[in-house]
Write an enzyme that holds these catalytic residues in place. Structure first.
Site, PDB file in Angstrom:
ATOM      1  CG  ASN A 179      -1.780   1.220   1.373  1.00 22.44           C
ATOM      2  OD1 ASN A 179      -2.192   1.582   2.464  1.00 22.44           O
ATOM      3  ND2 ASN A 179      -2.074   1.882   0.272  1.00 22.44           N
ATOM      4  CE1 TYR A 322     -14.595   9.844   0.773  1.00 24.03           C
ATOM      5  CE2 TYR A 322     -12.532   9.269  -0.281  1.00 24.03           C
ATOM      6  CZ  TYR A 322     -13.901   9.199  -0.234  1.00 24.03           C
ATOM      7  OH  TYR A 322     -14.585   8.475  -1.164  1.00 24.03           O
TER       8      TYR A 322
END
Ligand code: SF4
Length: 541
Positions: A179, A322
């Site tokens: 990631n 977010y």
């Protein structure tokens, strides 16, 4: 199963390896085996020299959802478990919980009792990839790593790029899930290709496997450290071998990675704590920035090493704003608490005195709107209903169809809105395309006034560290001033949370955040690749 808990990483150059089980692999030439028949070689080796840094105008292509979602996208999530006979099934569940971090492809690699690694990867949601139960059944063993990804390329290339990548090199098999985004990827790849490495994907993650294979260090822990110390940018990595699981986080800690434990002693790693909760694993701690955690399958011992050199921490603040799910704990903070705090701060900075009601843009604006309502004393209501079944399409339809797609996804609750002054709170504003449609929806539903409040600063920079954002020219706050944005969106008033106010919420930790998409203060810049040396076909002569 006895399990020794690792000490927290306390990196020093002289004590990088805090503890590891020494092995004595035979040194020699190293080559990763990928299933490709094409061979290239170089007429001359590239000269290895440091290169200056640059900031590209555009980093990654931005894909527009047919449903009109205007948010940047997280590009990946990782999950791993070791010491549980149901490892691949747990991995499947963990990836389901991380699905919001990547919806285009998923995969799992597992280590069987025979020491062989197998992997299953595919395009689509986790549930689609593993719809056939035989696919999971084909991944037996008590250790597994998994990955969800969001892709930007075509289907064929996308399938090749779905992780975990599984490769064989001189000392055995290794699988990797990544990631993040490496800002020196192209420079490293050019250099490796100049030395004869063959690449099978267009993913930066493959570079890491090549660096491990060509490292002269040993054992594998040292090779991983050696490889990672040549990387620049963002990486939270899981490596799986026949007998170990390694978890690595880049020295700046851009992307999250946490560690937990199941009641049976199995050790679990995940991008977010929500995935630990799902499988009854107790959160233990973050993998520290620059830390390498090693879990040995044979005795479940846990050891820790740290990468050098050390860097100041720069965790992605957009994870709080977010990306992460609100019930996750990210970088040591409960995400929903951070978002509520942004909303309160926004109400202090930019109240809406003539409004009657506060509504969130669902789902990510929920906690910020709650905070705004708490601080302003205004009523909190659900004035927009999100419809969750529209799915995603990367075919770009006409503008008229996109407009209709927004109405499909968000519906106003007329009884909450009609005749009212409405404060509508969203987590961020990127291109402004969705916001203008929301304002129109609210006015059509009878809102007397519409006040847009954004619980983060204006986005003015593209992300270099693993988030898919539009080019800087497409960011609405780069194209016009606040009043221009307000007029374009069509609301009665518009305000953003200021960067100073955002920092004040973090206090002494503010300098440990990456906020480059709001400030353009990039903690690490891309490396200019060296010129690619001339290539010729191996079959030419
Ligand atoms: S540039 Fe923005 S999205 Fe990217 S890591 Fe930094 S804060 Fe996160």
């Amino acid at each position: 199963m006895a399990a020794a808990t690792a000490a927290a990483a306390t990196p020093t150059a002289s004590t990088r390896l805090l503890r590891h089980t020494a092995g004595a692999p035979v040194p020699g030439p190293h080559q990763i085996k990928f299933s490709t028949s094409l061979e290239l070689r170089h007429r001359s080796a590239a000269r290895l020299s440091p290169a200056p840094a640059l900031l590209p105008d555009r980093v990654t292509p931005f894909n527009f959802d047919a449903d009109g979602d205007d948010h940047p996208r997280e590009e990946c999530g990782v999950f791993g478990v070791i010491g549980d006979p149901d490892a691949s099934s747990l991995c499947y569940l963990g990836l389901q919980k991380l699905q919001h971090r990547g919806e285009e492809g998923a995969g799992i690699a597992a280590a069987g009792v025979d020491g062989k690694l197998k992997s299953v990867t595919g395009l689509g949601l986790v549930g689609d990839v593993f719809r056939d139960p035989a696919r999971l059944a084909n991944l037996p063993g008590d250790a597994a790593i998994g990955h969800v990804r969001y892709s930007t390329a075509g289907a064929a290339a996308a399938l090749r790029n779905v992780q975990p990548f599984l490769a064989a090199y001189r000392f055995g098999q290794v699988a990797v899930a990544h990631n993040g985004n490496l800002v020196n990827y192209q420079a490293l790849r050019n250099r490796l290709e100049a030395q004869g490495s063959i690449f099978n994907t267009s993913s930066d993650t493959e570079v890491i496997l090549h660096l491990i294979a060509t490292s002269l260090s040993r054992p594998l822990l040292s090779r991983i450290c050696d490889a990672c110390e040549r990387l620049a940018g963002a990486y939270s990595l899981l490596f799986l071998t026949a007998d170990k699981l390694f978890a690595v986080r880049d020295p700046m800690g851009f992307r999250p990675l946490v560690m937990g434990r199941r009641p049976n002693g199995a050790v679990v790693f995940a991008s977010e704590t929500c995935a630990l909760d799902l499988i009854d694993a107790t959160y233990e701690r973050e993998v520290a920035p620059g830390e390498v955690v090693v879990v040995d399958r044979r005795d479940m011992s846990v050891s820790s090493a740290c990468l050098v050199p050390h860097r100041p921490r720069k965790s992605c603040v957009f994870e709080h704003i977010y990306f992460a799910l609100p019930h996750s704990v990210v970088f040591g903070h409960a995400v929903h608490e951070r978002r509520t705090a942004y909303g309160r701060a926004l109400a202090e900075e930019s109240p809406a005195p003539t409004a009657d009601v506060v509504i969130p843009v669902p789902d990510s604006g929920f906690y910020a709107a709650l905070g705004f309502a708490q601080a302003s004393g205004l009523e909190f209501q659900q004035g927009l209903i999100r419809w969750h079944y529209s799915g995603r399409s990367f075919i770009q339809p006409s503008q008229a169809i996109r407009d209709l797609a927004v109405k499909l996804k968000l519906s106003p609750v007329r009884g909450v809105i009609e005749g009212k002054g409405v404060v509508v709170v969203d987590d961020s504003l990127v291109r402004g395309t969705t916001s203008s449609k929301i304002v129109r929806l609210l006015r059509d539903a009878g809102a007397r006034e519409v006040h847009m409040r954004i619980a983060s600063p204006p986005v003015i920079g593209s992300c270099l560290y693993g988030i898919d954002t539009p080019s800087e020219g497409e960011l609405i706050s780069n194209r016009m001033d606040l009043e221009g944005v307000r007029r374009t969106i069509g609301c009665d008033s518009l305000a953003f949370l200021s960067l100073d106010k955002l920092h004040s919420i973090y206090g002494d930790e503010a300098h440990e955040l990456c906020d480059a998409c709001f400030s353009r203060n990039y903690p690490v810049l891309p490396t200019v690749p060296e010129p690619v040396p001339e290539l010729v076909s191996a079959f030419e002569d």
